[in-house]
Write an enzyme that holds these catalytic residues in place. Structure first.
Site, short mmCIF file in Angstrom:
data_model
loop_
_atom_site.label_atom_id
_atom_site.label_comp_id
_atom_site.label_asym_id
_atom_site.label_seq_id
_atom_site.Cartn_x
_atom_site.Cartn_y
_atom_site.Cartn_z
N VAL A 116 -12.78 53.94 -14.83
CA VAL A 116 -13.31 53.12 -13.74
C VAL A 116 -14.08 51.95 -14.36
O VAL A 116 -15.04 52.15 -15.10
CB VAL A 116 -14.27 53.93 -12.84
CG1 VAL A 116 -14.78 53.06 -11.69
CG2 VAL A 116 -13.59 55.17 -12.31
N GLU A 144 -0.11 43.30 -10.76
CA GLU A 144 0.99 44.03 -11.39
C GLU A 144 2.29 43.28 -11.08
O GLU A 144 2.33 42.45 -10.16
CB GLU A 144 1.05 45.45 -10.82
CG GLU A 144 -0.14 46.32 -11.15
CD GLU A 144 -0.27 46.63 -12.63
OE1 GLU A 144 0.77 46.61 -13.33
OE2 GLU A 144 -1.40 46.88 -13.11
N ASP A 148 -4.83 52.48 -6.42
CA ASP A 148 -5.58 52.44 -7.68
C ASP A 148 -7.07 52.56 -7.40
O ASP A 148 -7.79 53.27 -8.10
CB ASP A 148 -5.28 51.14 -8.43
CG ASP A 148 -5.97 51.06 -9.78
OD1 ASP A 148 -5.64 51.88 -10.66
OD2 ASP A 148 -6.88 50.23 -9.93
N LYS A 197 -9.90 55.73 -8.37
CA LYS A 197 -11.24 55.53 -8.94
C LYS A 197 -12.30 56.15 -8.05
O LYS A 197 -13.28 56.72 -8.54
CB LYS A 197 -11.48 54.03 -9.13
CG LYS A 197 -10.55 53.39 -10.15
CD LYS A 197 -10.72 51.89 -10.25
CE LYS A 197 -9.75 51.28 -11.25
NZ LYS A 197 -9.86 49.80 -11.32
#
Length: 943
Positions: free
Chosen positions: A725, A783, A794, A798
């Site tokens: 993270v 990405e 994503d 985290k």
């Protein structure tokens, strides 16, 4: 100077990078440093933070420097001691071993050393062993003759000895000096042939005859050196002595103990020997004496020996008789090492030892010393030096009377100062006697040891529990069965009545001894010893420590011996802490990490004694592994990878890494769930893991908990994931610090995606959302498929990781995620190009939300939330005032707010780059250094 001390809570690396900040203000960050996306070289003061548990205050550092200066002061300075010794007048005894006399070249070197010492104005008494291998050959010839070996005749050995010494004489001596030597050699060989023939006829040989034959080698070696000295251009008086004319040994007394070979010790008749030596010197006034080692005569005048390693003992005896200023033992190593260099490559030469320290190391296997060789020197305080005849410039090791540290130094010195070296003893067995019937019964130990004594078995180590329930003794492994039978016989009644439960034998164990004269007076030595063994995953089976505390001995399994020796050696700063590193995924982050390791490796080795060796690199298809003893050359790893990489085998990769060093760490720089599935087995096997890969910590709670169990099963293996993270931001470590110090979390909010941070910092409704996404993609901020960022998964991973860190049992599927990907475009049937082309169709809703927020002086932010009080998590789009720290965020920074009981009104804020190869790799690097600290790396730079 004001005394200050700051405590580094769980390694919070505030000074690691000037690329993030910690703040308490919920509305502004007045001390935010300039954001940087490039890796800042780690400087000395930053490394100190990374690998220290406590930052020592400046005044303490000054005190330590004073202490070190005191250690180097004249009263403890070995160089000064040696100078004072060598400046005295009188006899200087030198002994050269067989390795120093192996051939003509080495014998000539010995003659040169003697001449150099003589030119320095010293009277020399030189004691020599036989030429290398000769004594063993002579003993073998006796055995061959007695056994009438059909494969080999003893006469062959005589011819080999003749050829060996004739070749040396031809290369070493001038023509005029060869004749006398060869005549003497041939006469001795004729006598030797007659003696061996007598053995052949009798098919046996008495001890006296064996010793007479074994002593011929010293006669020949001394005559070679004596002849070489006499034929040199240096003019000085040089005499040859047959030690049998001087040294007289007493008749063996079976009660006086053994030398370790089962034979009685050879003790000198000092009065007779002194009288004979005085007479010899009076009859042969000389400056240099070349004398045979190993041999002597008994009280009847019959030739004998002083036993194996007797040449060292001969030298010590002559040093005592002559009241020499020093006894120098010349061998083929630089001195006494802190550990066996064959097992510990970083072993150091010990500059000085006390007699007692040297005796302890010698008893436990320091081959360069023999315990008996120091006995004659101790009472007269005659120092001994161990030197290397191949490297006479090396300082060697000085052995002399004890020098105790002052009480003032003892109170402040580190526990490593009291330890001089480590030694091991192999081929040991542990015999254990236990039973409730032993408790409080006097004489149990006495009966056990009497049984061993009557069986002629020596106890190497003894340990007994204070409860008296058990007692154990370490004995030579080949005597284990005899020892067990003897003890069972001695306690046959107690065994029959079940008063003693059993007599057990643990075979294949070794003893590790920690030796140091000042250990008794410096606290913490035992603690460091056992902590280092614990960190290496090594179990101690028994331990013993005498009241002098000069020696702490532990019994462990033979298979753990080398690892244990390296562990304790490194723990006491006598060698570098070596950490074998394996990198999985040398892509964007992995290659940057390798480069950072390359740039800092020498600095860390030199300043902190931490040696980070990259031993393996693998992709999903190919892998590069190092040789047995060498790390991968990081200057050319890419070329090596291209030229000699083999097919990837993840199990072979891990096995190689584990075998490379006592401590090994895998740096997983991938995002692969396939790799993270191996974590549990790696941790169980004792491998450490450092990774930015979020898959393991955000997978099921079952797998998450299994990893924590695996760490315990792996003997304190470590799993670090700060970069899970926030890349290099100190988020995980800060959470742990707060929890360990008793704080409680109320809520965590954060902008955890650099991509979404950039997008919503640019998006205010004035420009279409799709346009900003397209620009971010073109700039490489997303990405390849922007949906991976816009989906919010994503961020959700985290959030799950943070929630679990603060104690919540959360599954990824339990977290509601407000995806920014229109449902119509989320399917796999929609290509990336189609997604980007159709995304403008869905701009309106977000544009309206951004405009409404702007009208209220607010900003849209995509955040992850952990509501600890309600035990809920969410990933969603929220509005924040522009004055809020979230609302004022710029660029692609991450920001996180910790609201706790202590930081409630003003949450603790961490802000900085949360993505990018440089900072992510640096976060992984920092975790590697944190691991080094846990494994015993020093807390400050070595001076």
């Amino acid at each position: 100077m004001k005394s200050m001390m700051s405590f580094q809570l769980g390694f919070v690396f505030q000074p690691l990078f000037n690329s993030f900040s910690l703040s308490h203000s919920p509305t502004k960050c007045s001390h935010v440093a300039q954001h940087q996306s490039t890796f800042i070289p780690i400087q000395k003061q930053f490394i100190s933070c990374m690998i220290s548990k406590i930052r020592v205050n400046q005044s303490n550092q000054n005190s330590v420097s004073v202490i070190k200066a005191s250690i180097a002061s004249p009263e403890l300075n070995t160089d000064d001691e040696i100078s004072q010794i060598m400046d005295q007048s009188g006899w200087f005894v030198h002994k050269f071993g067989g390795s120093s006399l192996a051939d003509a070249e080495r014998i000539a070197n010995v003659a040169t050393l003697i001449q150099k010492e003589y030119k320095a104005g010293r009277k020399l008494f030189v004691v020599l062993s036989a030429v290398y291998g000769v004594t063993n050959k002579l003993i073998s010839m006796v055995e061959t003759a007695a056994g009438r070996d059909k494969e080999r005749h003893f006469l062959e050995g005589i011819e080999e000895l003749r050829d060996m010494h004739e070749v040396i004489a031809e290369r070493l001596l001038p023509v005029e000096a060869r004749g006398p030597f060869l005549a003497s050699l041939n006469a001795d060989l004729r006598d030797l042939r007659d003696l061996l023939r007598a053995v052949w006829i009798a098919r046996t040989a008495s001890e006296n005859l064996k010793e007479m034959i074994a002593g011929y080698g010293e006669m020949w070696s001394t005559q070679l050196v004596w002849s070489k000295l006499r034929s040199s251009t240096t003019t000085f008086s040089c005499s040859w002595m047959d030690a049998r004319d001087v040294l007289v040994v007493r008749r063996p007394n079976m009660n006086q103990g053994s030398s370790g070979s089962g034979l009685p010790r050879r003790l000198l008749n000092w009065q007779k020997s002194q009288s004979r030596l005085d007479g010899w010197i009076k009859a042969n006034p000389t400056d240099v004496v070349v004398c045979t080692g190993f041999i002597a005569s008994d009280e009847d005048g019959v030739g004998t020996t002083l036993g194996r390693n007797g040449s060292d003992y001969s030298a010590a005896c002559f040093a005592k008789l002559l009241q020499a200023k020093v006894c120098e033992i010349w061998t083929d190593v630089d001195g006494v090492y802190s550990a066996d260099p064959r097992q510990v490559p970083d072993a150091l030469v010990i500059r000085s030892l006390s007699y007692k320290e040297a005796s302890e190391l010698a008893y436990f296997g320091a081959k360069v010393l023999h315990p008996d060789s120091m006995t004659p020197l101790v009472n007269d305080s005659i120092p001994m030096r161990i030197r290397n005849s191949f490297r006479p410039q090396a300082e060697g090791t000085l052995v002399r009377a004890e020098q105790k540290l002052s009480e003032k130094l003892v109170k402040v010195l580190d526990s490593s100062v009291g330890v001089k070296g480590f030694s091991t003893m192999q081929n040991v067995a542990l015999v254990n006697v236990e039973g409730a019937g032993m408790i409080g019964v006097p004489g149990i130990a006495g009966r056990m040891f009497t049984a061993l004594y009557n069986s002629n078995i020596s106890c190497i180590l003894i340990a007994q529990a204070s409860s008296e329930y058990s007692i154990c003794a370490a004995v030579p492994r080949d005597a284990a069965d005899t020892a067990k039978a003897a003890i069972e016989n001695a306690f046959r009644f107690e065994l029959a009545e079940k008063l003693i439960a059993a007599v057990n034998v643990e075979r294949d164990v070794s003893i590790l001894a920690v030796v140091g004269e000042n250990m008794a007076r410096i606290p913490g030595v035992c603690a460091r010893l056992f902590d280092s063994l614990l960190n290496a995953g090594i179990n101690v089976m028994a331990m013993a420590q005498g009241s002098s505390e000069r020696n702490i001995s532990v019994v462990l399994r033979a298979e753990d011996e080398t690892r244990a020796l390296r562990a304790v050696h490194a723990a006491f700063y006598l060698s570098r802490l070596t950490l074998a590193v394996g990198v999985i995924g040398p892509g964007v982050v992995g290659s940057v990490l390798i480069n950072q390791l390359k740039e800092q490796r020498e600095f860390l080795r030199k300043e902190f004694g931490v040696d980070l060796q990259v031993r393996a690199i693998t992709t999903s298809r190919k892998m590069l592994i190092s040789g047995t003893d060498d790390a991968i050359d990081l200057d050319s790893w890419k070329q090596e990878f291209d030229s000699r990489a083999q097919d990837a085998d993840i199990e072979k990769f891990a096995a190689h890494l584990k075998s490379s060093s006592m401590h090994s760490v895998i740096c997983d720089c991938t995002a692969s769930p396939i790799i993270s599935d191996y974590y549990e087995s790696w941790l169980t096997s004792g491998l450490h893991i450092v990774t930015p890969n979020k898959k393991a910590n955000s997978s099921s709670m079952e797998q998450y908990n299994a990893l924590r169990v695996a760490m315990k099963q792996g003997n304190r293996s470590h799993f670090f994931y700060e970069a899970n993270v926030g890349a290099g931001l100190p988020i995980i470590s800060t959470i742990r610090d707060l929890l360990r110090t008793g704080d409680r979390f109320l809520e965590i909010q954060g902008i955890f995606s650099g991509t979404l941070s950039y997008i919503f910092n640019e998006f205010d409704g004035s420009e279409p959302f799709s346009s900003i996404v397209n620009r971010a993609k073109q700039n490489g901020f997303t990405e390849p498929d922007p949906r991976e960022d816009l989906s919010g998964m994503d961020v959700a991973r985290k959030v799950v990781i943070l929630a679990r860190e603060v104690g919540l049992d959360v599954e990824l599927e339990d977290v509601p995620v407000a995806s920014l990907v229109p449902e119509a475009l989320a399917g796999s049937d929609v290509s990336i190009d189609q997604f980007m082309e159709r995304l403008p169709e869905f701009d309106d809703n977000l544009s309206v939300a951004a405009s409404e927020a702007a009208a209220s002086g607010e900003k849209l932010r995509y955040v992850g939330v952990v509501n600890v009080a309600e035990r809920k998590c969410a990933v969603e789009l929220r509005r924040y005032p522009e004055t809020h720290s979230f609302g004022s965020l710029k660029g692609s920074d991450n920001i996180i707010l910790f609201r706790t009981v202590r930081y409630d009104a003003q949450p603790l804020t961490i802000r900085g780059p949360g993505a990018g190869a440089d900072v992510t790799a640096a976060g992984v690097f920092a975790d590697v250094l944190r691991l080094a600290a846990y494994l015993g790396a020093p807390s400050a730079a070595e001076s």
